[in-house]
Design a protein around this motif. Structure first.
Motif, short mmCIF file in Angstrom:
data_model
loop_
_atom_site.label_atom_id
_atom_site.label_comp_id
_atom_site.label_asym_id
_atom_site.label_seq_id
_atom_site.Cartn_x
_atom_site.Cartn_y
_atom_site.Cartn_z
N ALA A 32 0.84 -1.20 0.00
CA ALA A 32 0.00 0.00 0.00
C ALA A 32 0.88 1.25 0.00
O ALA A 32 1.02 1.94 1.00
N THR A 130 -0.01 8.16 7.49
CA THR A 130 -1.31 7.58 7.19
C THR A 130 -1.07 6.23 6.53
O THR A 130 -0.02 6.00 5.91
N CYS A 131 -2.02 5.35 6.69
CA CYS A 131 -1.92 4.05 6.04
C CYS A 131 -3.28 3.62 5.56
O CYS A 131 -4.32 4.09 6.03
N ARG A 132 -3.27 2.70 4.62
CA ARG A 132 -4.48 2.17 4.01
C ARG A 132 -5.08 1.11 4.92
O ARG A 132 -4.41 0.15 5.31
N ILE A 156 -9.91 6.04 0.56
CA ILE A 156 -8.98 5.52 -0.45
C ILE A 156 -9.75 4.56 -1.36
O ILE A 156 -10.27 3.54 -0.89
N VAL A 158 -9.31 1.95 -3.96
CA VAL A 158 -8.35 1.06 -4.59
C VAL A 158 -8.86 0.62 -5.96
O VAL A 158 -8.09 0.49 -6.91
N ASP A 163 -13.35 0.53 -1.48
CA ASP A 163 -12.90 1.71 -0.76
C ASP A 163 -12.32 1.29 0.59
O ASP A 163 -12.85 0.40 1.25
N ARG A 164 -11.23 1.93 0.97
CA ARG A 164 -10.54 1.61 2.23
C ARG A 164 -10.46 2.86 3.09
O ARG A 164 -10.45 3.99 2.61
N ASP A 166 -8.65 5.62 5.40
CA ASP A 166 -7.37 6.31 5.53
C ASP A 166 -7.13 6.44 7.03
O ASP A 166 -7.87 7.15 7.72
#
Length: 174
Positions: A32, A130-132, A156, A158, A163-164, A166
């Motif tokens: 990611a 930040t990460c997914r 997010i 993808v 959708d993921r 944030d």
């Protein structure tokens, strides 16, 4: 064998190519780091150039981990916050460990090296990233001392219908 970390290495063609290879390989392995596979070096190049421009302007630093063969094996970009009320923390971006080195503790080593580097910087009290969501990354970062401080659901995309979240994480350094 542990990685050798260097903060602010000289940007050479070899380093540039190593970073492009790392970013491409991590992306194509499902990492990611801003892209969805399949991706090519040429698609990633503009983002790397942006990081280099930020470094040249003094807005960011590069931390690179080399393996025992001298290849780029891990990296993270440290970017200063330019808002005058938020200069006491910085961003950690594009945190990557090459797939051939994953599972060896190098991600934890990379985050430790980043925290050590930031602790030596004047006036910086925390690291933010930040990460997914949906990949367990927030659990990994939490195991390295980061705390989840925010989450934007579905921020997010993808792929259509995928959708993921944030996830915003913070590592206080004091």
């Amino acid at each position: 064998m542990p990685l050798t970390f260097t903060l602010e290495p000289a940007v050479t063609p070899e380093l540039r190519d190593g970073l492009l290879d790392l970013w491409t390989d991590v992306s194509n392995a499902g990492g990611a780091v801003g892209y969805v596979p399949p991706v090519t070096r040429e698609e990633i190049r503009p983002a790397l150039v942006q990081h280099f421009a930020s470094m040249a302007e003094g807005r960011g630093k590069l931390l690179v981990g080399h393996d025992e063969e001298g290849r780029v094996a891990a990296t993270a970009f440290l970017t200063y916050n330019t808002h005058h009320l938020m200069t006491h923390w910085l961003w950690l971006y594009t945190v990557m460990v090459h797939p051939r080195h994953q599972g060896k503790g190098y991600g934890r080593d990379l985050l430790g090296a980043a925290a050590d580097a930031v602790r030596r910087m004047d006036g910086i009290d925390a690291i933010r990233l930040t990460c997914r969501g949906g990949l367990g990354l927030e659990r990994f970062y939490a195991s390295c001392g980061y705390k989840e401080v925010g989450r934007i659901p579905g921020a997010i995309r993808v792929a259509p219908g995928d959708d993921r979240d944030d996830v915003i994480m913070l590592l206080p350094l004091a």
